[in-house]
Design a protein around this motif. Structure first.
Motif, PDB file in Angstrom:
ATOM      1  N   GLU A 102      75.340  -0.494   9.688  1.00 32.75           N
ATOM      2  CA  GLU A 102      76.056  -1.713  10.042  1.00 32.75           C
ATOM      3  C   GLU A 102      76.408  -1.744  11.524  1.00 32.75           C
ATOM      4  O   GLU A 102      76.338  -2.795  12.186  1.00 32.75           O
ATOM      5  CB  GLU A 102      77.329  -1.839   9.199  1.00 32.75           C
ATOM      6  N   ARG A 107      67.577  -5.811  -0.132  1.00 30.17           N
ATOM      7  CA  ARG A 107      68.474  -5.156   0.828  1.00 30.17           C
ATOM      8  C   ARG A 107      68.809  -6.073   2.004  1.00 30.17           C
ATOM      9  O   ARG A 107      69.791  -5.844   2.718  1.00 30.17           O
ATOM     10  CB  ARG A 107      67.842  -3.860   1.353  1.00 30.17           C
ATOM     11  N   LEU A 108      68.009  -7.083   2.207  1.00 31.83           N
ATOM     12  CA  LEU A 108      68.244  -7.998   3.321  1.00 31.83           C
ATOM     13  C   LEU A 108      69.394  -8.970   3.049  1.00 31.83           C
ATOM     14  O   LEU A 108      69.954  -9.547   3.986  1.00 31.83           O
ATOM     15  CB  LEU A 108      66.979  -8.803   3.615  1.00 31.83           C
ATOM     16  N   ILE A 120      73.339  -2.692  13.657  1.00 32.91           N
ATOM     17  CA  ILE A 120      73.071  -4.129  13.592  1.00 32.91           C
ATOM     18  C   ILE A 120      74.067  -4.899  14.457  1.00 32.91           C
ATOM     19  O   ILE A 120      73.690  -5.793  15.228  1.00 32.91           O
ATOM     20  CB  ILE A 120      73.104  -4.607  12.128  1.00 32.91           C
ATOM     21  N   ASP A 121      75.346  -4.563  14.344  1.00 33.97           N
ATOM     22  CA  ASP A 121      76.363  -5.248  15.142  1.00 33.97           C
ATOM     23  C   ASP A 121      76.137  -5.032  16.639  1.00 33.97           C
ATOM     24  O   ASP A 121      76.287  -5.956  17.449  1.00 33.97           O
ATOM     25  CB  ASP A 121      77.757  -4.758  14.759  1.00 33.97           C
ATOM     26  N   HIS A 173      76.034 -11.032   6.581  1.00 35.77           N
ATOM     27  CA  HIS A 173      76.868 -10.498   7.658  1.00 35.77           C
ATOM     28  C   HIS A 173      76.559 -11.183   8.996  1.00 35.77           C
ATOM     29  O   HIS A 173      77.452 -11.333   9.835  1.00 35.77           O
ATOM     30  CB  HIS A 173      76.652  -8.990   7.773  1.00 35.77           C
ATOM     31  N   PHE A 203      68.436  -2.178   8.810  1.00 37.25           N
ATOM     32  CA  PHE A 203      68.371  -3.310   7.889  1.00 37.25           C
ATOM     33  C   PHE A 203      67.883  -2.907   6.501  1.00 37.25           C
ATOM     34  O   PHE A 203      68.221  -3.563   5.509  1.00 37.25           O
ATOM     35  CB  PHE A 203      67.461  -4.400   8.462  1.00 37.25           C
ATOM     36  N   ARG A 254      72.780  -8.042   4.601  1.00 35.81           N
ATOM     37  CA  ARG A 254      72.620  -8.000   6.055  1.00 35.81           C
ATOM     38  C   ARG A 254      72.615  -9.411   6.643  1.00 35.81           C
ATOM     39  O   ARG A 254      73.235  -9.675   7.673  1.00 35.81           O
ATOM     40  CB  ARG A 254      71.320  -7.295   6.424  1.00 35.81           C
TER      41      ARG A 254
END
Length: 518
Positions: free
Chosen positions: A277, A312-313, A280-281, A319, A219, A316
């Motif tokens: 990414e 930066r969040l 996170i997914d 998404h 993240f 994320r």
């Protein structure tokens, strides 16, 4: 690409770039013929089939048009959308609700007539299952290998990789990886979301602290290692981790722990493209019970992060979807207003999350009990980023917000929305407000049009004439306009604009002018 660049991307469609690599699908020629004959065409096709690219190229083939994407919904309807001269409009209804699709279907014939008067055109995109309600042209899926070859422009690719894409969208993504990533194994890993590697890694590492550090690094990729470490500890706290906490001098150091998750020390980055990414997914999909505490952790992080790392969040959260975005914006509007603004703007303009978030803003605009900070964030986004991209939607939302006191400061932002390509949309909506019986809306419209006249001298005479004509020769309304202009000038408005409006008011019938003065 920076978040700011993404917010503006797509206001004008980049036809030149996509046309160069376009693979013409079956049905394209039929769509072009229909567009030439009727000013509007509806394209139907499955997701990932290149419908958007085909729509952009269709408009470009007409020549001489300024290409702009528009958005509509049940309130900001197509029937009320202004039409400017020499515009090529793209309207994507893929994520629209049924009510919006139905109102577009009903309004399309009359809108096509307006397009014809202005020498403009429209391409509408719908899913296959909604094509029946329109006289749609179906575009077939282009062959993924052909799309891949067109985007690679001569770059060689192994046959095994070339067989991977199953749609035009996947072919484009693979081509971007082939061009930008040297190692072919990394290309394969990134294209498949590193799914095999992540399954194996999570099977090898069942310890919660390892997984928490991996998530924090994903993240907050590109943040300093101490920031990532603090975020990982916060995640353990949020999830009520009660495992053994080692002595500060026991076990591996932070650099070794970061290496253990495949990340660099210092400024934390993964060595594999798209790995953050993919992490996170993987977690979001494979650990559904973690979603609630994960979002709570993300919402609370800005309190312990430097401002640049909190930024930066934003991508994320976008998404993750509309739900996490709404939760974060609601909380941050009270404690981190600029961050809430950035997140809501990015989400409202996102191709995937945008339609849902714009519907949320619509619902907020109707709530009388909406917390003031949340309303201020929504209004700020409508007056800036959303207004710049989709002025028709933004002005409709502002129209619903208009009775809230915090709108007063934001109405000045309407001037920033009226670039040359969007000027007609802004003025049309404000002119409609001038005709309403709601005195609050009318007062705001007068001030906004005077601001507009000051900001755009080339349109000043038109705008001032609009104000005078809207009064319809009625003494009471001309008097109200005279007073509103005086108050606007007193509050810092342009003397030149005020004097020009006074000259126009002085030019009305002498009996009316006498009535105004009295």
């Amino acid at each position: 690409m920076s978040t700011d660049a993404r917010l503006l991307e797509g206001t004008r469609l980049d036809a030149r770039r996509v046309a160069r690599r376009f693979v013409e699908p079956a049905g394209f020629v039929d769509a072009l013929a229909k567009l030439l004959g009727s000013r509007a065409v509806v394209l139907a096709g499955p997701s990932g089939s290149g419908r958007r690219t085909a729509a952009t190229v269709l408009l470009d083939r007409l020549g001489g048009l300024h290409l702009v994407e528009i958005a509509v919904d049940v309130e900001a309807s197509l029937a009320r959308h202004p039409v400017a001269a020499k515009e090529g409009y793209l309207l994507d209804l893929s994520a629209a609700d049924d009510a919006t699709v139905e109102q577009v279907r009903a309004a399309l014939p009359e809108f096509a007539a307006a397009l014809d008067q202005e020498d403009s055109s429209l391409v509408v995109i719908v899913d296959d299952d909604r094509a029946a309600g329109f006289d749609a042209v179906r575009v077939a899926r282009p062959e993924p290998r052909e799309v891949l070859a067109a985007h690679l422009e001569g770059t060689e690719v192994e046959p095994a990789l070339a067989e991977l894409p199953t749609s035009a969208a996947e072919a484009v993504r693979l081509a971007e990886l082939v061009v930008s990533v040297e190692d072919r194994q990394d290309v394969l890993g990134a294209f498949t979301g590193w799914s095999r590697r992540l399954r194996e890694e999570f099977e090898r590492h069942e310890d919660v602290p390892w997984r928490a550090l991996l998530l924090a690094a994903a993240f907050l990729e590109s943040a300093f290692q101490d920031v990532v470490h603090a975020a990982a500890d916060a995640l353990l706290d949020e999830t009520r981790y009660e495992g053994p906490k080692p002595h500060p001098l026991a076990g591996e150091g932070l650099a070794a722990r970061l290496a253990g998750i495949g990340a660099s020390e210092g400024v934390v980055r993964f060595g594999r493209p798209g790995y953050a990414e993919a992490v996170i997914d993987h977690v979001w999909t494979d650990f559904p019970a973690l979603r609630e505490p994960l979002v709570a952790w993300l919402v609370g992080l800005p309190a312990i992060l430097p401002a640049e790392d909190a930024e930066r969040l934003v991508p994320r959260l976008v998404h993750l979807g509309a739900g996490p975005v709404v939760r974060a914006v609601t909380a941050w509007s009270e404690s981190a207003f600029p961050l809430a603004h950035r997140l809501l703007a990015a989400a409202a303009l996102d191709p995937v999350t945008g339609p849902d978030v714009r519907r949320v803003i619509r619902d907020w605009s109707k709530r009388r009990d909406l917390p003031r900070p949340l309303g201020e964030v929504a209004i700020a986004v409508c007056g800036a980023e959303l207004g710049s991209r989709y002025p028709h939607i933004a002005l409709t939302r502002l129209g619903s917000f208009v009775k809230r006191p915090e709108l007063t400061d934001q109405v000045a932002a309407l001037s920033t929305m009226a670039g040359e390509s969007q000027f007609a949309q802004v003025v049309t909506r404000l002119a409609r407000w001038l005709r309403e019986t709601d005195t609050t809306r009318r007062a705001l419209a007068v001030r906004a049009l005077l601001d507009e006249a000051a900001a755009q001298p080339q349109h000043r005479d038109t705008l001032l004439n609009l104000l005078v004509q809207a009064a319809g020769g009625r003494p009471a309304e001309l008097g109200a306009l005279d007073l509103a202009a005086f108050e606007w000038r007193r509050d810092g408005g342009s003397r030149d604009v005020h004097d020009q409006l006074q000259a126009k008011l002085n030019g009305v019938d002498p009996l009316l002018r006498s009535a105004i003065s009295n």
